[in-house]
Write an enzyme that holds these catalytic residues in place. Structure first.
Site, PDB file in Angstrom:
ATOM      1  N   ASN A   1      36.260  45.884  47.834  1.00  0.00           N
ATOM      2  CA  ASN A   1      36.309  45.304  49.047  1.00  0.00           C
ATOM      3  C   ASN A   1      37.565  45.533  49.959  1.00  0.00           C
ATOM      4  OD1 ASN A   1      37.394  43.393  47.461  1.00  0.00           O
ATOM      5  ND2 ASN A   1      36.274  41.582  48.391  1.00  0.00           N
TER       6      ASN A   1
ATOM      7  N   GLU B   1      40.917  37.384  39.346  1.00  0.00           N
ATOM      8  CA  GLU B   1      40.580  36.833  40.466  1.00  0.00           C
ATOM      9  C   GLU B   1      39.186  37.271  40.875  1.00  0.00           C
ATOM     10  OE1 GLU B   1      41.957  35.221  42.737  1.00  0.00           O
ATOM     11  OE2 GLU B   1      43.998  35.348  42.194  1.00  0.00           O
TER      12      GLU B   1
ATOM     13  N   CYS C   1      35.443  37.565  48.526  1.00  0.00           N
ATOM     14  CA  CYS C   1      35.180  36.855  47.268  1.00  0.00           C
ATOM     15  C   CYS C   1      35.114  35.116  47.734  1.00  0.00           C
ATOM     16  CB  CYS C   1      36.304  37.128  46.427  1.00  0.00           C
ATOM     17  SG  CYS C   1      37.971  37.107  46.969  1.00  0.00           S
TER      18      CYS C   1
ATOM     19  N   GLU D   1      47.407  34.452  42.803  1.00  0.00           N
ATOM     20  CA  GLU D   1      48.156  35.778  43.137  1.00  0.00           C
ATOM     21  C   GLU D   1      48.950  35.343  44.477  1.00  0.00           C
ATOM     22  OE1 GLU D   1      45.118  39.028  43.647  1.00  0.00           O
ATOM     23  OE2 GLU D   1      46.353  39.897  42.177  1.00  0.00           O
TER      24      GLU D   1
HETATM   25  P1  NAD Z   1      33.149  44.456  39.507  1.00  0.00           P
HETATM   26  O1  NAD Z   1      33.270  43.467  38.415  1.00  0.00           O
HETATM   27  O2  NAD Z   1      32.078  45.460  39.330  1.00  0.00           O
HETATM   28  O3  NAD Z   1      34.310  45.579  39.352  1.00  0.00           O
HETATM   29  C1  NAD Z   1      35.806  45.321  39.521  1.00  0.00           C
HETATM   30  C2  NAD Z   1      36.682  46.332  38.591  1.00  0.00           C
HETATM   31  O4  NAD Z   1      36.577  46.001  37.331  1.00  0.00           O
HETATM   32  C3  NAD Z   1      36.174  47.953  38.924  1.00  0.00           C
HETATM   33  O5  NAD Z   1      37.353  48.415  39.186  1.00  0.00           O
HETATM   34  C4  NAD Z   1      35.284  48.135  37.572  1.00  0.00           C
HETATM   35  O6  NAD Z   1      35.283  49.635  37.590  1.00  0.00           O
HETATM   36  C5  NAD Z   1      36.316  47.458  36.764  1.00  0.00           C
HETATM   37  N1  NAD Z   1      35.489  47.247  35.413  1.00  0.00           N
HETATM   38  C6  NAD Z   1      34.114  46.943  35.225  1.00  0.00           C
HETATM   39  N2  NAD Z   1      33.962  46.906  34.057  1.00  0.00           N
HETATM   40  C7  NAD Z   1      34.963  46.606  33.225  1.00  0.00           C
HETATM   41  C8  NAD Z   1      35.468  46.797  32.115  1.00  0.00           C
HETATM   42  N3  NAD Z   1      34.598  46.483  31.197  1.00  0.00           N
HETATM   43  N4  NAD Z   1      36.788  46.681  31.603  1.00  0.00           N
HETATM   44  C9  NAD Z   1      37.652  46.923  32.406  1.00  0.00           C
HETATM   45  N5  NAD Z   1      37.331  47.171  33.958  1.00  0.00           N
HETATM   46  C10 NAD Z   1      36.132  47.043  34.538  1.00  0.00           C
HETATM   47  O7  NAD Z   1      33.461  43.877  40.920  1.00  0.00           O
HETATM   48  P2  NAD Z   1      33.115  44.680  42.457  1.00  0.00           P
HETATM   49  O8  NAD Z   1      31.576  44.907  42.362  1.00  0.00           O
HETATM   50  O9  NAD Z   1      34.051  46.081  42.315  1.00  0.00           O
HETATM   51  O10 NAD Z   1      33.758  43.687  43.189  1.00  0.00           O
HETATM   52  C11 NAD Z   1      32.978  42.378  43.800  1.00  0.00           C
HETATM   53  C12 NAD Z   1      33.399  41.335  42.901  1.00  0.00           C
HETATM   54  O11 NAD Z   1      34.909  41.064  43.035  1.00  0.00           O
HETATM   55  C13 NAD Z   1      32.695  40.117  43.518  1.00  0.00           C
HETATM   56  O12 NAD Z   1      32.556  39.295  42.696  1.00  0.00           O
HETATM   57  C14 NAD Z   1      34.104  39.381  44.122  1.00  0.00           C
HETATM   58  O13 NAD Z   1      33.703  38.235  44.290  1.00  0.00           O
HETATM   59  C15 NAD Z   1      35.191  39.526  43.471  1.00  0.00           C
HETATM   60  N6  NAD Z   1      36.369  39.715  44.187  1.00  0.00           N
HETATM   61  C16 NAD Z   1      37.145  38.592  43.848  1.00  0.00           C
HETATM   62  C17 NAD Z   1      38.528  38.710  44.598  1.00  0.00           C
HETATM   63  C18 NAD Z   1      39.290  37.579  44.426  1.00  0.00           C
HETATM   64  O14 NAD Z   1      40.217  37.770  44.824  1.00  0.00           O
HETATM   65  N7  NAD Z   1      38.969  36.440  43.806  1.00  0.00           N
HETATM   66  C19 NAD Z   1      38.583  39.750  45.771  1.00  0.00           C
HETATM   67  C20 NAD Z   1      37.815  40.382  45.884  1.00  0.00           C
HETATM   68  C21 NAD Z   1      36.441  40.610  44.957  1.00  0.00           C
END
Ligand code: NAD
Length: 485
Positions: A154, A251, A285, A459
């Site tokens: 995002n 996060e 998020c 962060e």
């Molecule tokens: P996601 O969990 O699908 O992926 C996040 C990242 O992790 C991607 O780069 C993905 O390739 C990587 N990944 C996936 N499996 C992995 C593994 N086994 N080992 C290492 N890396 C791996 O999340 P998304 O769909 O890209 O983003 C949406 C989610 O992120 C939502 O739940 C949102 O709330 C959260 N988010 C949190 C914050 C925060 O600061 N708290 C900010 C933005 C988004």
């Protein structure tokens, strides 16, 4: 003709763009049209190795530079990002689909804030002197070493900077893997850092899916992993990092409460609910997606909310008048539409929106459900789209208990004119990043992060320094050593 969003190559390692077309092709789709605008390739094991060995080799010399020197480079990078804000914002819009109206003020600018803030702190990362009679202990704040950053889709520029800036300020090096959905912007951050004078290899970007993330997390040379992503991914990455006793920052997702008492200024509360649900089309998020409204003002609140939500301008994200963009992918759009159907099936009252917009791209109308109850799927699960659930409540005690009844704990907000109540309620809410009479502000000066399943560590702010450094303590004896034998 090549689209302007197409990067020179997929990865950025050791100060330059690197390609390995043997890696799985990853199409980059512009969410507003469905058109493929670029292709990158997932990192092959050879690329992962190149990035990790380069970052490992570059770290020690970077840590030996003075904080002033490291800080100067980060601050120069911040200046370059600000100068190029327009181009970087256009790229951010291509990468994510978010409207230019937002990206011009929330992405490269937020990244630049992080580079500037941590650049400013870099020279003052000191230890303590602890007197012990004639002896003393001194402490040093040292880098962790090689850090891995993994991003969600995002906020691709912001996430790269929120992780890269504090890591580099502390003297670490970083290999950053953006989300496979939005792989473009982090490459620009890497490019700009080099231009600002960062030594080659200090900040590297590799592309790929979870598999590449997994390869980075499990490598024994890696000292720390900072992930922004969903809770299920967080659990996997945390467990993999624990195997190697690595530091982590997590996060993760949320289902945050926004509580509106009947003495609140209605327009401000509606504004907070809009910012906390519809910014970036709901793909944030920390969003306050469970909006608890005290019964006395419920209908008035809903009427004003529906009226103002009707003013959202859906359209070409590159048109600065557009205030509401598409979902990042077709898949994400379908997931969100599925939740909307669930909301209808389970008996929530649709106030506005509730369907795919009748236009090209992956647009969903901003959607508000009222009469939502705590057990409904839309009130329990993170949707990550423009779907607001409005729930009603009678008393403070009741709403606090209901707000806390979730595995998540990222954010929480309260709108009321009663300041004693505001602080008391916030004090009782289980959340890391909270707001009073506001929602979703994220200044770099303030710690950001969640409790419970929403995360570990923080962060931004001085807190982030603690999560990218460690303390060495040194006992200094001035006299003789006494020993038992
Ligand atoms: P996601 O969990 O699908 O992926 C996040 C990242 O992790 C991607 O780069 C993905 O390739 C990587 N990944 C996936 N499996 C992995 C593994 N086994 N080992 C290492 N890396 C791996 O999340 P998304 O769909 O890209 O983003 C949406 C989610 O992120 C939502 O739940 C949102 O709330 C959260 N988010 C949190 C914050 C925060 O600061 N708290 C900010 C933005 C988004």
């Amino acid at each position: 003709m090549t689209h302007p969003a197409q990067p020179k190559a997929s990865h950025f390692i050791n100060g330059e763009y690197v390609e390995d077309t043997a890696g799985t092709p990853i199409p980059v789709i512009y969410a507003a049209t469905g058109e493929q605008i670029a292709t990158v390739h997932a990192a092959t094991p050879a690329i992962v190795e190149q990035a990790l060995s380069t970052a490992k080799a570059a770290q020690k010399a970077w840590a030996r530079m003075t904080g002033t020197e490291r800080g100067r480079i980060l601050r120069r990078a911040a200046d370059i990002m600000r100068e190029r804000n327009h181009d970087l914002s256009v790229l951010e819009t291509y990468d994510t689909g978010k409207p230019l109206q937002e990206t011009l003020v929330a992405d490269a600018t937020s990244g630049a804030d992080a580079l500037e803030y941590f650049g400013g702190l870099a020279a003052s990362l000191t230890g303590e002197h602890i007197p012990l009679g004639e002896d003393w202990v001194y402490t040093k704040r040292e880098a962790l070493g090689l850090c891995v950053g993994i991003g969600a889709w995002n906020y691709p520029t912001q996430i790269a900077c929120w992780k890269g800036a504090p890591a580099l300020a502390c003297g670490n090096s970083m290999v950053f893997k953006p989300s496979e959905t939005t792989p473009l912007c982090a490459l620009k951050v890497a490019e700009i850092l080099i231009e600002a004078g960062a030594p080659a290899g200090v900040f590297n970007v590799v592309q790929g899916m979870g598999e590449v993330g997994g390869a980075l997390v499990t490598d024994p040379r890696v000292d720390k992993v900072s992930l922004t992503g969903s809770v299920p991914t967080g659990k996997k990455v945390y467990a993999a990092a624990a195997e190697g006793m690595k530091h982590v920052t997590m996060e993760l997702g949320g289902k945050s409460p926004l509580i509106i008492f009947d003495d609140a200024d209605i327009d401000n509360a509606v504004g907070g609910a809009i910012n906390g649900n519809f910014y970036s089309s709901g793909q944030v998020c920390s969003n306050g997606t469970r909006v608890f409204v005290q019964k006395g003002i419920k209908e008035k609140f809903l009427a004003r909310l529906a009226e103002r939500t009707g003013n959202a301008i859906l359209g070409d994200p590159m048109d600065e008048a557009t205030s509401f963009g598409p979902m990042v992918t077709e898949n994400q759009m379908n997931i969100v539409l599925g939740y909307i159907e669930k909301g209808k099936e389970e008996g929530a009252r649709l106030i506005c929106g509730g369907r795919r917009a009748d236009m090209d791209g992956y647009f969903i109308e901003p959607t508000v459900f009222a009469d939502v109850t705590d057990d409904m799927t839309i009130a329990r699960e993170e949707i990550f789209g423009p779907v607001m659930s409005v729930l009603d409540f009678d008393t403070e005690e009741e709403v606090v208990a209901r707000a806390n009844d979730t595995e998540f704990g990222l954010s929480a907000g309260v709108f009321t004119k009663d300041f004693t109540r505001a602080h008391r309620v916030i004090g009782n809410l289980e959340a890391g990043s909270c707001f009073i009479n506001s929602y979703n502000d994220a200044p770099v000066e303030a710690p950001f992060g969640g409790v419970k399943a929403s995360g570990v560590g923080r962060e931004n702010s001085k807190e982030a320094i603690k999560h990218f450094s460690q303390v060495k303590s040194v006992y200094v004896r001035m006299g003789d050593v006494e020993a038992a034998f």
